[in-house]
Design a protein around this motif. Structure first.
Motif, short mmCIF file in Angstrom:
data_model
loop_
_atom_site.label_atom_id
_atom_site.label_comp_id
_atom_site.label_asym_id
_atom_site.label_seq_id
_atom_site.Cartn_x
_atom_site.Cartn_y
_atom_site.Cartn_z
N ALA A 6 0.84 -1.20 0.00
CA ALA A 6 0.00 0.00 0.00
C ALA A 6 0.88 1.25 0.00
O ALA A 6 1.85 1.33 0.74
CB ALA A 6 -0.91 0.01 1.23
N PHE A 7 0.53 2.21 -0.85
CA PHE A 7 1.13 3.53 -0.87
C PHE A 7 0.05 4.49 -0.41
O PHE A 7 -0.99 4.60 -1.06
CB PHE A 7 1.62 3.92 -2.27
CG PHE A 7 2.85 3.18 -2.69
CD1 PHE A 7 4.10 3.73 -2.48
CD2 PHE A 7 2.75 1.95 -3.30
CE1 PHE A 7 5.24 3.05 -2.86
CE2 PHE A 7 3.88 1.27 -3.70
CZ PHE A 7 5.13 1.81 -3.48
N VAL A 8 0.28 5.19 0.70
CA VAL A 8 -0.72 6.08 1.27
C VAL A 8 -0.12 7.47 1.41
O VAL A 8 0.90 7.65 2.07
CB VAL A 8 -1.19 5.56 2.65
CG1 VAL A 8 -2.14 6.54 3.30
CG2 VAL A 8 -1.83 4.20 2.50
N GLY A 9 -0.76 8.45 0.78
CA GLY A 9 -0.33 9.84 0.88
C GLY A 9 -0.89 10.48 2.14
O GLY A 9 -1.60 9.86 2.92
N SER A 10 -0.57 11.76 2.33
CA SER A 10 -1.05 12.44 3.52
C SER A 10 -1.18 13.93 3.28
O SER A 10 -0.62 14.46 2.33
CB SER A 10 -0.09 12.21 4.68
OG SER A 10 1.10 12.94 4.47
#
Length: 94
Positions: A6-10
Motif C-alpha cells: 500500500a502507498f498512502v499519501g497524507s
C-alpha cells in the motif's frame, strides 16, 4: 480489502506528542480509509514531498510505526528523522 503493498499519501507530517510525529489528513473519511488500508497491508509505504513536512492536518491517519518506509524528494527536518528512527522506519530520498 487487504493489500500486499500500500502507498498512502497524507496532508501533513508534523511533530506531535510523545511519539514524535503523526501522519495526518485534512478529511476525516480519507484519514479513516488510510488507517484501514495501513492496518491491513503487508507492506506500508508513505510517499510525501517536502511540502508535507511540518504541516499538520486536522485528522490523524497513523503514528510513525504505522508505515515503512517514508519516500520523499528532499532531506527533511532532524526531529522527523529522529522520530522515524525510533519507530524503526527508513527514509528513501528519490
Amino acid at each position: 480489502m487487504r493489500a500486499d503493498l500500500a502507498f498512502v499519501g497524507s496532508g501533513g507530517i508534523a511533530p506531535y506528542g510523545l511519539t514524535g510525529f503523526h501522519l495526518t489528513d485534512f478529511h476525516l473519511d480519507e484519514a479513516a480509509t488510510e488507517r484501514g488500508v495501513l492496518a491491513d497491508a503487508s507492506h506500508r509505504c508513505v510517499p510525501a514531498d517536502s511540502g508535507r513536512f511540518g504541516r499538520t492536518a486536522a485528522h490523524r491517519a497513523c503514528e510513525p510505526d504505522g508505515f515503512h518506509p517514508l519516500i520523499t524528494d528532499t532531506p527533511f527536518p532532524a526531529e522527523l528523522h529522529t522520530a522515524l528512527g525510533r519507530a524503526g522506519s527508513d527514509v528513501i530520498t528519490a
